[in-house]
Design a protein around this motif. Structure first.
Motif, PDB file in Angstrom:
ATOM      1  N   SER A  26       0.843  -1.202   0.000  1.00  0.00           N
ATOM      2  CA  SER A  26       0.000   0.000   0.000  1.00  0.00           C
ATOM      3  C   SER A  26       0.875   1.247   0.000  1.00  0.00           C
ATOM      4  O   SER A  26       2.048   1.217   0.417  1.00  0.00           O
ATOM      5  N   LEU A  27       0.309   2.346  -0.442  1.00  0.00           N
ATOM      6  CA  LEU A  27       1.029   3.612  -0.446  1.00  0.00           C
ATOM      7  C   LEU A  27       1.404   4.032   0.968  1.00  0.00           C
ATOM      8  O   LEU A  27       2.493   4.571   1.202  1.00  0.00           O
ATOM      9  N   SER A  28       0.527   3.754   1.920  1.00  0.00           N
ATOM     10  CA  SER A  28       0.816   4.133   3.310  1.00  0.00           C
ATOM     11  C   SER A  28       2.031   3.386   3.849  1.00  0.00           C
ATOM     12  O   SER A  28       2.813   3.941   4.624  1.00  0.00           O
ATOM     13  N   TYR A  33       7.961   6.007   6.533  1.00  0.00           N
ATOM     14  CA  TYR A  33       9.037   6.894   6.981  1.00  0.00           C
ATOM     15  C   TYR A  33       9.176   8.018   5.954  1.00  0.00           C
ATOM     16  O   TYR A  33       9.863   7.850   4.940  1.00  0.00           O
ATOM     17  N   PRO A  34       8.548   9.158   6.201  1.00  0.00           N
ATOM     18  CA  PRO A  34       8.487  10.237   5.202  1.00  0.00           C
ATOM     19  C   PRO A  34       9.849  10.750   4.761  1.00  0.00           C
ATOM     20  O   PRO A  34       9.996  11.232   3.626  1.00  0.00           O
ATOM     21  N   ASP A  35      10.868  10.666   5.647  1.00  0.00           N
ATOM     22  CA  ASP A  35      12.190  11.183   5.292  1.00  0.00           C
ATOM     23  C   ASP A  35      13.006  10.197   4.471  1.00  0.00           C
ATOM     24  O   ASP A  35      14.123  10.512   4.049  1.00  0.00           O
ATOM     25  N   SER A  36      12.476   8.982   4.255  1.00  0.00           N
ATOM     26  CA  SER A  36      13.201   7.984   3.470  1.00  0.00           C
ATOM     27  C   SER A  36      13.081   8.289   1.981  1.00  0.00           C
ATOM     28  O   SER A  36      12.269   9.122   1.552  1.00  0.00           O
ATOM     29  N   GLY A  39       9.641   7.365   0.838  1.00  0.00           N
ATOM     30  CA  GLY A  39       8.674   8.369   1.269  1.00  0.00           C
ATOM     31  C   GLY A  39       8.687   9.564   0.339  1.00  0.00           C
ATOM     32  O   GLY A  39       7.625  10.071  -0.072  1.00  0.00           O
ATOM     33  N   ALA A  40       9.898  10.016  -0.021  1.00  0.00           N
ATOM     34  CA  ALA A  40      10.010  11.153  -0.937  1.00  0.00           C
ATOM     35  C   ALA A  40       9.557  10.787  -2.341  1.00  0.00           C
ATOM     36  O   ALA A  40       8.888  11.570  -3.020  1.00  0.00           O
ATOM     37  N   ASP A  45       8.411  13.900  -4.729  1.00  0.00           N
ATOM     38  CA  ASP A  45       9.625  14.723  -4.707  1.00  0.00           C
ATOM     39  C   ASP A  45      10.706  14.187  -5.631  1.00  0.00           C
ATOM     40  O   ASP A  45      11.598  14.941  -6.034  1.00  0.00           O
ATOM     41  N   PHE A  46      10.661  12.870  -5.945  1.00  0.00           N
ATOM     42  CA  PHE A  46      11.633  12.249  -6.828  1.00  0.00           C
ATOM     43  C   PHE A  46      10.926  11.794  -8.106  1.00  0.00           C
ATOM     44  O   PHE A  46       9.761  11.379  -8.056  1.00  0.00           O
TER      45      PHE A  46
END
Length: 237
Positions: A26-28, A33-36, A39-40, A45-46
């Motif tokens: 799942s996306l969740s 870990y949002p900083d991974s 997560g990015a 962001d990528f």
């Protein structure tokens, strides 16, 4: 986007192709870990890359990603007792920038008390498919059980006599069944019964994975793997 739409998006299945191995989650989970890096990546962001089937593609070690994904699901590092690729897994954790996993790998703790070890059963289904038939035709299917728990292999031999004519290979730690194009559907039935039998012996599914590959110009091979584990007490010599 309202809360209902956001919740649906977070639980919608996402399929990743990691070095040729397919994983669905799942996306969740991927954004735990949002900083991974993941997560990015799934925050937008990528830039992302897709394979020919539309799956997200990551050019990393597909086999080791099973441990990365399990950590994302549970926030616990669970490795087989005989695991020998810690250095490689540490590099993968560093690539994905999952800081809690990096810390676990740098400060490993025993999975079980000293008098407990882990018994493992590997179940694999290998199916060769014709590329050019429509609908897709099954050429041959093989189901293999691999384990050092000999009592389990003996139990399979004694309790699954209905499929004896398909038993093509028996070794010290392995039993295999082979099905041709006319009876491949029986492999599905046997697989379901085997999984049920293995779990009734106290094993639980640790992970699953799927691998697609082309060996010849006219056929594709699809492999499904299931790993079952259970704790057991060491016996003193």
């Amino acid at each position: 986007m309202d809360n209902g739409d956001w919740g649906h998006r977070m639980t919608t299945p996402v399929t990743l192709n990691v070095g040729g191995h397919l994983y669905t989650t799942s996306l969740s989970t991927l954004q735990r870990y949002p900083d991974s890096m993941l997560g990015a990546m799934f925050r937008g962001d990528f830039p992302t890359t897709r394979d020919s089937h539309g799956n997200y593609f990551i050019d990393r070690d597909g086999t080791l990603f099973r441990y990365i994904l399990n950590f994302l699901r549970t926030s616990e590092l669970t490795l087989p007792v005989d695991f020998t690729e810690t250095d490689l897994l540490r590099k993968e954790a560093d690539f994905y920038q999952i800081e809690p996993l990096i810390q676990c790998l740098n400060d490993p703790k025993p999975l079980y008390p000293p008098d407990i070890f882990e018994q493992v059963v590997e179940l694999s289904s290998t199916r060769k498919l014709s590329k050019y038939s429509n609908p897709v035709a099954v050429i041959i299917t093989q189901l293999t059980i691999t384990t050092k728990v000999h009592a389990l292999l003996e139990g399979i031999s004694n309790n699954f006599t209905k499929w004896n004519k398909h038993m093509m290979d028996t070794r010290d730690c392995q039993v295999s069944f082979t099905f041709g194009p006319c009876d491949y559907h029986q492999e599905v039935s046997l697989r379901v019964h085997l999984m049920d039998y293995i779990m009734k012996q106290g094993f639980t599914i640790r992970n699953t994975r799927v691998h697609h590959m082309s060996e010849r110009a006219n056929e594709n091979t699809v492999e499904h793997h299931w790993t079952f584990c259970r704790p057991a007490h060491k016996v003193e010599d």
